[in-house]
Design a protein around this motif. Structure first.
Motif, PDB file in Angstrom:
ATOM      1  N   PRO A   1      48.260  80.862  32.011  1.00 43.62           N
ATOM      2  CA  PRO A   1      48.709  80.357  30.709  1.00 43.62           C
ATOM      3  C   PRO A   1      50.200  80.658  30.542  1.00 43.62           C
ATOM      4  CG  PRO A   1      46.798  81.837  30.502  1.00 43.62           C
ATOM      5  CD  PRO A   1      47.354  82.022  31.869  1.00 43.62           C
ATOM      6  N   SER A   2      50.964  79.672  30.140  1.00 43.10           N
ATOM      7  CA  SER A   2      52.404  79.878  29.954  1.00 43.10           C
ATOM      8  C   SER A   2      52.976  78.762  29.112  1.00 43.10           C
ATOM      9  CB  SER A   2      53.123  79.919  31.315  1.00 43.10           C
ATOM     10  OG  SER A   2      53.359  78.597  31.785  1.00 43.10           O
ATOM     11  N   PRO A   3      54.191  78.945  28.585  1.00 45.72           N
ATOM     12  CA  PRO A   3      54.862  77.875  27.816  1.00 45.72           C
ATOM     13  C   PRO A   3      55.556  76.843  28.703  1.00 45.72           C
ATOM     14  CG  PRO A   3      55.533  80.087  27.099  1.00 45.72           C
ATOM     15  CD  PRO A   3      54.872  80.227  28.422  1.00 45.72           C
ATOM     16  N   MET A   4      55.316  76.864  30.004  1.00 46.80           N
ATOM     17  CA  MET A   4      56.059  76.004  30.917  1.00 46.80           C
ATOM     18  C   MET A   4      55.923  74.528  30.554  1.00 46.80           C
ATOM     19  SD  MET A   4      58.045  76.085  33.584  1.00 46.80           S
ATOM     20  CE  MET A   4      58.794  74.813  34.596  1.00 46.80           C
ATOM     21  N   LEU A   5      54.707  74.028  30.465  1.00 48.09           N
ATOM     22  CA  LEU A   5      54.519  72.599  30.206  1.00 48.09           C
ATOM     23  C   LEU A   5      54.973  72.217  28.805  1.00 48.09           C
ATOM     24  CD1 LEU A   5      53.516  69.858  31.148  1.00 48.09           C
ATOM     25  CD2 LEU A   5      51.202  70.517  30.442  1.00 48.09           C
ATOM     26  N   GLY A   6      54.598  73.014  27.807  1.00 50.10           N
ATOM     27  CA  GLY A   6      54.911  72.652  26.432  1.00 50.10           C
ATOM     28  C   GLY A   6      56.369  72.819  26.067  1.00 50.10           C
ATOM     29  N   SER A   7      56.979  73.899  26.536  1.00 48.73           N
ATOM     30  CA  SER A   7      58.350  74.208  26.135  1.00 48.73           C
ATOM     31  C   SER A   7      59.381  73.763  27.171  1.00 48.73           C
ATOM     32  CB  SER A   7      58.487  75.720  25.885  1.00 48.73           C
ATOM     33  OG  SER A   7      59.787  76.051  25.469  1.00 48.73           O
ATOM     34  N   ALA A   8      59.244  74.285  28.410  1.00 50.87           N
ATOM     35  CA  ALA A   8      60.254  74.018  29.434  1.00 50.87           C
ATOM     36  C   ALA A   8      60.220  72.595  29.964  1.00 50.87           C
ATOM     37  CB  ALA A   8      60.076  75.008  30.595  1.00 50.87           C
ATOM     38  N   VAL A   9      59.078  71.910  29.807  1.00 49.61           N
ATOM     39  CA  VAL A   9      58.995  70.517  30.258  1.00 49.61           C
ATOM     40  C   VAL A   9      59.086  69.573  29.062  1.00 49.61           C
ATOM     41  CG1 VAL A   9      57.627  68.785  31.457  1.00 49.61           C
ATOM     42  CG2 VAL A   9      57.658  71.146  32.302  1.00 49.61           C
ATOM     43  N   LEU A  10      58.089  69.577  28.190  1.00 47.83           N
ATOM     44  CA  LEU A  10      58.055  68.590  27.109  1.00 47.83           C
ATOM     45  C   LEU A  10      59.218  68.730  26.133  1.00 47.83           C
ATOM     46  CD1 LEU A  10      54.269  68.350  26.146  1.00 47.83           C
ATOM     47  CD2 LEU A  10      55.654  66.683  27.375  1.00 47.83           C
ATOM     48  N   ALA A  11      59.357  69.910  25.542  1.00 47.67           N
ATOM     49  CA  ALA A  11      60.408  70.085  24.535  1.00 47.67           C
ATOM     50  C   ALA A  11      61.799  69.971  25.148  1.00 47.67           C
ATOM     51  CB  ALA A  11      60.241  71.435  23.838  1.00 47.67           C
ATOM     52  N   ALA A  12      62.000  70.633  26.286  1.00 49.92           N
ATOM     53  CA  ALA A  12      63.316  70.604  26.922  1.00 49.92           C
ATOM     54  C   ALA A  12      63.708  69.186  27.335  1.00 49.92           C
ATOM     55  CB  ALA A  12      63.343  71.535  28.128  1.00 49.92           C
ATOM     56  N   GLN A  13      62.766  68.459  27.933  1.00 48.87           N
ATOM     57  CA  GLN A  13      63.097  67.104  28.378  1.00 48.87           C
ATOM     58  C   GLN A  13      63.239  66.134  27.210  1.00 48.87           C
ATOM     59  OE1 GLN A  13      64.049  66.101  31.521  1.00 48.87           O
ATOM     60  NE2 GLN A  13      64.127  68.346  31.604  1.00 48.87           N
ATOM     61  N   ALA A  14      62.546  66.393  26.110  1.00 55.51           N
ATOM     62  CA  ALA A  14      62.758  65.568  24.921  1.00 55.51           C
ATOM     63  C   ALA A  14      64.213  65.671  24.477  1.00 55.51           C
ATOM     64  CB  ALA A  14      61.820  66.000  23.797  1.00 55.51           C
ATOM     65  N   LEU A  15      64.756  66.873  24.532  1.00 52.47           N
ATOM     66  CA  LEU A  15      66.155  67.069  24.153  1.00 52.47           C
ATOM     67  C   LEU A  15      67.102  66.445  25.180  1.00 52.47           C
ATOM     68  CD1 LEU A  15      65.918  70.764  22.936  1.00 52.47           C
ATOM     69  CD2 LEU A  15      66.526  68.797  21.512  1.00 52.47           C
ATOM     70  N   VAL A  16      66.848  66.691  26.455  1.00 53.59           N
ATOM     71  CA  VAL A  16      67.719  66.149  27.500  1.00 53.59           C
ATOM     72  C   VAL A  16      67.736  64.627  27.441  1.00 53.59           C
ATOM     73  CG1 VAL A  16      68.022  65.902  29.998  1.00 53.59           C
ATOM     74  CG2 VAL A  16      67.454  68.137  29.031  1.00 53.59           C
ATOM     75  N   LEU A  17      66.558  64.030  27.314  1.00 50.36           N
ATOM     76  CA  LEU A  17      66.457  62.572  27.301  1.00 50.36           C
ATOM     77  C   LEU A  17      66.980  61.958  26.014  1.00 50.36           C
ATOM     78  CD1 LEU A  17      62.892  62.225  28.894  1.00 50.36           C
ATOM     79  CD2 LEU A  17      65.084  61.697  29.993  1.00 50.36           C
ATOM     80  N   SER A  18      67.021  62.744  24.945  1.00 47.92           N
ATOM     81  CA  SER A  18      67.514  62.215  23.666  1.00 47.92           C
ATOM     82  C   SER A  18      68.992  61.861  23.733  1.00 47.92           C
ATOM     83  CB  SER A  18      67.286  63.236  22.547  1.00 47.92           C
ATOM     84  OG  SER A  18      68.225  64.311  22.624  1.00 47.92           O
ATOM     85  N   GLY A  19      69.738  62.615  24.528  1.00 44.77           N
ATOM     86  CA  GLY A  19      71.173  62.384  24.603  1.00 44.77           C
ATOM     87  C   GLY A  19      71.938  62.933  23.410  1.00 44.77           C
ATOM     88  N   ASP A  20      71.273  63.754  22.596  1.00 43.15           N
ATOM     89  CA  ASP A  20      71.922  64.362  21.434  1.00 43.15           C
ATOM     90  C   ASP A  20      72.645  65.631  21.889  1.00 43.15           C
ATOM     91  OD1 ASP A  20      72.426  65.909  19.047  1.00 43.15           O
ATOM     92  OD2 ASP A  20      71.031  64.603  17.991  1.00 43.15           O
ATOM     93  N   ASP A  21      73.942  65.527  22.110  1.00 45.40           N
ATOM     94  CA  ASP A  21      74.701  66.650  22.667  1.00 45.40           C
ATOM     95  C   ASP A  21      74.682  67.870  21.754  1.00 45.40           C
ATOM     96  OD1 ASP A  21      75.344  65.191  24.912  1.00 45.40           O
ATOM     97  OD2 ASP A  21      77.249  64.460  24.094  1.00 45.40           O
ATOM     98  N   ASP A  22      74.765  67.655  20.468  1.00 47.81           N
ATOM     99  CA  ASP A  22      74.780  68.783  19.540  1.00 47.81           C
ATOM    100  C   ASP A  22      73.452  69.543  19.588  1.00 47.81           C
ATOM    101  OD1 ASP A  22      75.835  70.292  17.102  1.00 47.81           O
ATOM    102  OD2 ASP A  22      73.989  69.427  16.299  1.00 47.81           O
ATOM    103  N   ALA A  23      72.347  68.811  19.534  1.00 49.17           N
ATOM    104  CA  ALA A  23      71.035  69.458  19.584  1.00 49.17           C
ATOM    105  C   ALA A  23      70.831  70.164  20.922  1.00 49.17           C
ATOM    106  CB  ALA A  23      69.928  68.435  19.348  1.00 49.17           C
ATOM    107  N   CYS A  24      71.259  69.535  22.001  1.00 50.35           N
ATOM    108  CA  CYS A  24      71.123  70.150  23.321  1.00 50.35           C
ATOM    109  C   CYS A  24      71.914  71.456  23.397  1.00 50.35           C
ATOM    110  CB  CYS A  24      71.601  69.196  24.411  1.00 50.35           C
ATOM    111  SG  CYS A  24      70.466  67.813  24.732  1.00 50.35           S
ATOM    112  N   ALA A  25      73.127  71.445  22.872  1.00 46.12           N
ATOM    113  CA  ALA A  25      73.972  72.640  22.914  1.00 46.12           C
ATOM    114  C   ALA A  25      73.384  73.763  22.075  1.00 46.12           C
ATOM    115  CB  ALA A  25      75.376  72.285  22.435  1.00 46.12           C
ATOM    116  N   ARG A  26      72.748  73.414  20.964  1.00 51.65           N
ATOM    117  CA  ARG A  26      72.170  74.433  20.087  1.00 51.65           C
ATOM    118  C   ARG A  26      70.851  74.992  20.609  1.00 51.65           C
ATOM    119  NH1 ARG A  26      70.099  72.824  16.017  1.00 51.65           N
ATOM    120  NH2 ARG A  26      70.411  70.550  16.079  1.00 51.65           N
ATOM    121  N   LEU A  27      70.029  74.132  21.212  1.00 50.76           N
ATOM    122  CA  LEU A  27      68.651  74.507  21.488  1.00 50.76           C
ATOM    123  C   LEU A  27      68.325  74.770  22.962  1.00 50.76           C
ATOM    124  CD1 LEU A  27      66.896  71.941  19.113  1.00 50.76           C
ATOM    125  CD2 LEU A  27      67.475  74.325  18.639  1.00 50.76           C
ATOM    126  N   LEU A  28      68.957  74.034  23.870  1.00 50.56           N
ATOM    127  CA  LEU A  28      68.576  74.169  25.271  1.00 50.56           C
ATOM    128  C   LEU A  28      68.874  75.534  25.887  1.00 50.56           C
ATOM    129  CD1 LEU A  28      69.322  70.660  26.820  1.00 50.56           C
ATOM    130  CD2 LEU A  28      67.102  71.761  26.491  1.00 50.56           C
TER     131      LEU A  28
END
Length: 349
Positions: free
Chosen positions: A84-111
């Motif tokens: 059990p780990s946050p890998m799929l939910g956080s490091a994959v889904l959430a992280a890639q949602a930010l990367v794919l969004s192209g929102d530089d400000d959100a990426c800089a704050r959250l990634l």
């Protein structure tokens, strides 16, 4: 099919060694009873020593700058041990949602935080699944219920997918209610997040964000399924070598040899499907991997139960955990039958 290069082989070895030391059966069972639903110390070690959460995060956001192929390796190894780990939910889904969004400000704050191991969750599905959205937006306010959220009850950041785009929500905001829900698979905690007119920050997002994210999710899930199927097969073969009946190891009986050979063929073809999807990165290959790997793991897990006999359905034995993972993961991001019309259309049927 060639998949592991020198770097990915080294990554696989490092993750497997670490999980072998800290995520055996007893450790997994302890982890699922914790408040987080996973071993926080192990997750910290995976992030600090190997950098699993940072792999597919661009270097300018404090990530490793690797590709989703490296994420695939980690997912496969986590699936082998059902860690059990946050890998799929956080490091994959959430992280890639930010990367794919192209929102530089959100990426800089959250990634940077996600890359360091902080947990973020993506709220997406409604009660009927991932074909629609559980939450709707009215201006900058969100209402509705996101179901089947990975890590939603413990996340420090909530990202919300709606028909109007991607939003960021503070979990402590007024109107947010979170709770863990009962799931078939105890090694994968799921939660429900309710939004009641919650103030949200709208993020930049392309019109095809959902399709891109679904492709990433399906490939990452297929990797995990391949790892679990491989481990279930290995455990069954070892049991068949040691369990004796009529003075012989049961693995020496031809009928059981044939069944295990069929299991092996399923595991290896599923591996090829998943690797092909990871290498091509296309939505069609991702859907094929989702359908094939889901059905392969379910069959292999069921055969493992049958070939182990009655002991396999006891709580003390791990076969029942692989069986539950097989059926739980088959439902994640949509049941296989939901994707069959797409494949039929692609095939011209």
């Amino acid at each position: 099919m060639s998949f592991d290069n020198e770097e990915r082989a080294a990554l696989r070895s490092s993750v497997r060694d670490l999980l072998g030391k800290h995520s055996d059966s007893a450790a997994v069972r302890r982890a699922i009873t914790t408040d987080h639903g996973y071993d926080d110390a192990l997750w910290s070690t995976l992030c600090e020593q190997i950098g699993v959460a940072a792999l597919a995060v661009p270097e300018k956001y404090d990530g490793v700058g690797a590709s989703l192929l490296e994420v695939h390796v980690v997912q496969e190894e986590l699936g082998r041990t059902l860690t059990p780990s946050p890998m799929l939910g956080s490091a994959v889904l959430a992280a890639q949602a930010l990367v794919l969004s192209g929102d530089d400000d959100a990426c800089a704050r959250l990634l940077p935080g996600i890359a360091a191991g902080s947990v973020a969750a993506l709220c997406w599905a409604g009660a009927d699944g991932w074909s629609g959205f559980g939450v709707t937006s009215s201006g900058e306010a969100l209402s509705g219920t996101a179901s089947y959220v990975l890590g939603g009850d413990v996340a420090g950041v909530l990202l919300v997918l709606t028909s109007e785009g991607l939003f960021e929500v503070d979990p402590a905001a007024d109107g947010v209610t979170r709770r863990r829900v009962a799931a078939m698979d105890p090694t994968r905690p799921l939660s429900e997040v309710i939004f009641d007119g919650v103030a949200a920050r709208r993020l930049v997002s392309p019109t095809d964000l959902v399709d891109q994210l679904r492709t990433v999710a399906l490939v990452a899930l297929s990797a995990e399924q391949v790892g679990a199927a491989s481990a279930a097969l290995e455990q069954t073969v070892e049991y068949a070598k040691s369990r004796k009946q009529f003075g012989r190891a049961i693995g020496s009986f031809q009928a059981l040899k044939h069944r295990m050979a069929d299991m092996y063929a399923l595991v290896e073809t599923a591996r090829s499907m998943s690797y092909a999807a990871a290498l091509s990165g296309t939505h069609e290959d991702a859907v094929i991997a989702k359908v094939y790997c889901s059905e392969a793991l379910q069959h292999v897990a069921a055969e493992a139960i049958q070939l182990h006999g009655g002991i396999a359905i006891t709580w003390e034995h791990d076969a029942q955990l692989y069986f539950k993972r097989a059926h739980g993961s088959a439902q994640l991001f949509g049941q296989p039958r939901e994707y069959l019309p797409q494949l039929a259309t692609a095939a011209g049927l």
